[in-house]
Design a protein around this motif. Structure first.
Motif, short mmCIF file in Angstrom:
data_model
loop_
_atom_site.label_atom_id
_atom_site.label_comp_id
_atom_site.label_asym_id
_atom_site.label_seq_id
_atom_site.Cartn_x
_atom_site.Cartn_y
_atom_site.Cartn_z
N PRO A 183 -9.63 33.65 -84.38
CA PRO A 183 -10.41 34.09 -85.44
C PRO A 183 -10.07 35.02 -86.41
O PRO A 183 -10.77 35.33 -87.33
N ASP A 236 -9.32 29.82 -74.70
CA ASP A 236 -10.61 30.31 -75.33
C ASP A 236 -10.57 31.77 -75.60
O ASP A 236 -9.87 32.67 -74.94
N ILE A 247 -13.32 24.50 -88.36
CA ILE A 247 -14.13 23.38 -87.70
C ILE A 247 -13.52 23.29 -86.31
O ILE A 247 -12.60 24.07 -86.01
N ASP A 248 -14.10 22.47 -85.73
CA ASP A 248 -13.60 22.02 -84.42
C ASP A 248 -13.46 23.18 -83.39
O ASP A 248 -12.45 23.57 -82.63
N ASP A 249 -14.32 23.84 -83.39
CA ASP A 249 -14.67 25.12 -82.53
C ASP A 249 -13.25 26.19 -82.70
O ASP A 249 -13.07 26.82 -81.95
N GLY A 250 -13.08 26.28 -83.99
CA GLY A 250 -11.96 27.44 -84.27
C GLY A 250 -10.62 26.68 -84.17
O GLY A 250 -9.51 27.48 -84.59
N MET A 251 -10.34 25.57 -84.16
CA MET A 251 -9.11 24.86 -83.78
C MET A 251 -8.43 24.28 -85.29
O MET A 251 -7.45 23.80 -85.22
N SER A 252 -9.26 24.24 -86.36
CA SER A 252 -8.61 23.80 -87.37
C SER A 252 -9.35 24.60 -88.64
O SER A 252 -10.64 25.05 -88.84
N TYR A 253 -8.66 24.98 -89.52
CA TYR A 253 -8.73 25.65 -90.73
C TYR A 253 -8.55 24.55 -91.83
O TYR A 253 -7.19 24.33 -92.11
N ARG A 263 -4.64 26.76 -80.03
CA ARG A 263 -5.62 27.86 -79.56
C ARG A 263 -6.25 28.56 -80.46
O ARG A 263 -6.05 28.71 -81.81
N PRO A 264 -7.64 28.88 -80.43
CA PRO A 264 -8.41 29.24 -81.32
C PRO A 264 -8.17 30.79 -81.87
O PRO A 264 -7.61 31.53 -80.96
#
Length: 487
Positions: free
Chosen positions: A151, A429, A82-88, A148-149
């Motif tokens: 993936p 990003d 979630i949060d644009d890849g900032m949280s797993y 930072r994100p």
């Protein structure tokens, strides 16, 4: 009477076992090449394969690799980003420690926080800097918060180095438990699944579900397999490949992984002849990769570029300019560079090449040395960790990011490449990160600080009973994914 097809020169290996047909019953016997596993604390076994396999088997992480090298659940049964890849966010399944106590989110968060803390000896630490903190949300849920994100984070969490292993009391959550131990081995038995209903009519796993893990030298592992006293030899590299020429092992049992990673020479002394980028690049162009790799196997494919593909870079891999020149022109340029250097610097021109021990490394060094002598450069072989001018890197990529390739090859490299790699690490990003990675790739190619030769050679010997074994880019073969009828 059936006779063993084993060369006379290794007939003494028959003491390891007879030539009986390999049984499909009983435990799977695995020889992992390396030092015996650290049975009390495999998390301190470093990069030795036996300890890494034992750690992965007895103390899985949040996620794991399956037989194909893809992500599957470990302690976490499911997860969301979630949060644009900032949280797993990971929801844990019902699991037990080796002493039978239930695994809690608080304990998992504590172990993972220790592994990513500054000062940790975790070899993955340089690639975990995007993690801000690991927190318990509920007794069954943890959150990994990022700066930072990233993936590709799950592939890092699947590595044995991030297995959730408690030290007091020592142990993990499976999928195996250590049943018995010897000096060089451990017998592993499938762990009880606490999520199983007490009403389930499930038979206790039989002997065929057990795995005996042995840590030993490659020569002994190969001979054990040839004598049909084991089912798998795992962890073979170019160093040990020549051993296979001296045993009678069917082609169907010899397997190669399509391993992703780096195999080449890094410039570790950037003074003298190697102080100039054009000299470093000249050496890269002078190496006859096709002839070198053909001395091992025609299935080993040469590499001339650092990145195997674009990955998460903003541009395709940088192709070094020397690759466009005919081989004769590359050799002439390298000879000219060496001759010019000797004219300006009286005395021998000699490079120290750091290599591991072993027959494959001896062959490799001899061929590299012949290449360099043909252009007027003498060489001397030194041990892998000794002071050197060129050092061999032979490493499988733990995850698919250009940053791993660039950061690993920059050991050291020029200021432009270092600056771009650091900018990629700090990028807020994916777009800016990709741009900096492309800049670093271009800068490292111009710097000539790493000489690509091939991708890592990784091989195994696999009995036909191990129907679930698959070659994969991670060259990783979990012990709970070997026999499809018992996993």
């Amino acid at each position: 009477m059936m006779r063993c097809a084993i060369p006379v020169m290794i007939a003494a290996a028959l003491a390891l076992g007879g030539c009986n047909r390999r049984s499909d019953a009983g435990p799977v016997i695995v020889s992992a090449i390396g030092e015996p596993p650290r049975l009390n604390d495999p998390s301190r076994g470093g990069q030795e394969l036996p300890s890494r396999l034992l750690l992965d088997s007895t103390a899985q992480g949040l996620v794991r690799f399956d037989a194909a090298g893809q992500i599957e659940p470990g302690i976490a049964e499911r997860w969301i980003v979630i949060d644009d890849g900032m949280s797993y966010i990971f929801r844990l399944r019902d699991a037990e420690w080796s002493d039978g106590r239930q695994v809690t989110a608080e304990e998992v968060a504590t172990v993972l926080s220790r592994q990513i803390a500054r000062g940790s000896h975790n070899p993955l630490l340089p690639f975990l800097s995007a993690i801000d903190e690991v927190v318990e949300m509920t007794p069954e849920v943890i959150e990994v918060r990022l700066k930072r994100p990233r993936p590709d984070l799950l592939k890092l969490f699947a590595q044995p180095e991030l297995a959730v292993f408690r030290t007091r009391p020592p142990g993990g959550s499976g999928p195996f438990r250590i049943a018995t131990t010897g000096k060089r081995d451990a017998m592993l038995h499938p762990a009880f699944d606490p999520a199983r209903s007490p009403d389930d009519d499930v038979a206790e796993p039989g002997p065929a579900a057990n795995v005996r893990l042995i840590g030993e030298r490659a020569a002994r592992a190969v001979l054990r397999f040839a004598a049909r006293d084991s089912d798998l030899v795992s962890g073979g590299t170019f160093v040990d490949w020549p051993l296979l020429a001296h045993v009678d092992v069917a082609p169907a049992n010899r397997r190669l992984d399509p391993a992703a990673g780096l195999f080449g020479l890094v410039v570790v002394n950037r003074t003298g002849f190697l102080g100039e980028a054009r000299n470093r690049i000249a050496i890269a162009g002078a190496i006859d990769r096709a002839a070198l790799l053909a001395a091992f196997t025609t299935d080993w494919v040469p590499a001339t570029q650092l990145l195997p593909e674009q990955l998460d870079s903003a541009a395709p891999p940088t192709i070094p300019g020397w690759t466009a020149l005919p081989a004769a022109d590359r050799f002439s340029e390298a000879r000219a560079r060496a001759s010019e250097w000797r004219a300006a610097n009286p005395g021998p021109l000699q490079l120290r090449i750091a290599m591991p021990a072993g027959p494959g490394a001896t062959i490799f060094y001899a061929l590299i040395g012949a290449n360099l002598r043909s252009i007027g450069i003498d060489t001397v072989r030194v041990s892998l960790n000794a002071d050197a001018d060129l050092r061999l890197i032979d490493a499988v990529a733990p995850y698919d990011s250009a940053r791993w390739y660039l950061g690993t090859a920059c050991a050291p490299c020029g200021e432009d490449a270092r600056t771009a790699i650091e900018a990629a690490r700090e990028a807020p990003d994916a777009v800016s990160r990709a741009r900096h990675l492309a800049e670093a790739d271009t800068a490292l190619a111009a710097d000539g600080g790493f000489i690509p030769i091939a991708r890592p050679l990784r091989w195994s010997l696999v009995a036909l009973r191990l129907r679930q074994w698959q070659g994969n880019s991670r060259a990783w073969h979990p012990l709970n994914h070997l026999r499809s009828d018992t996993n």
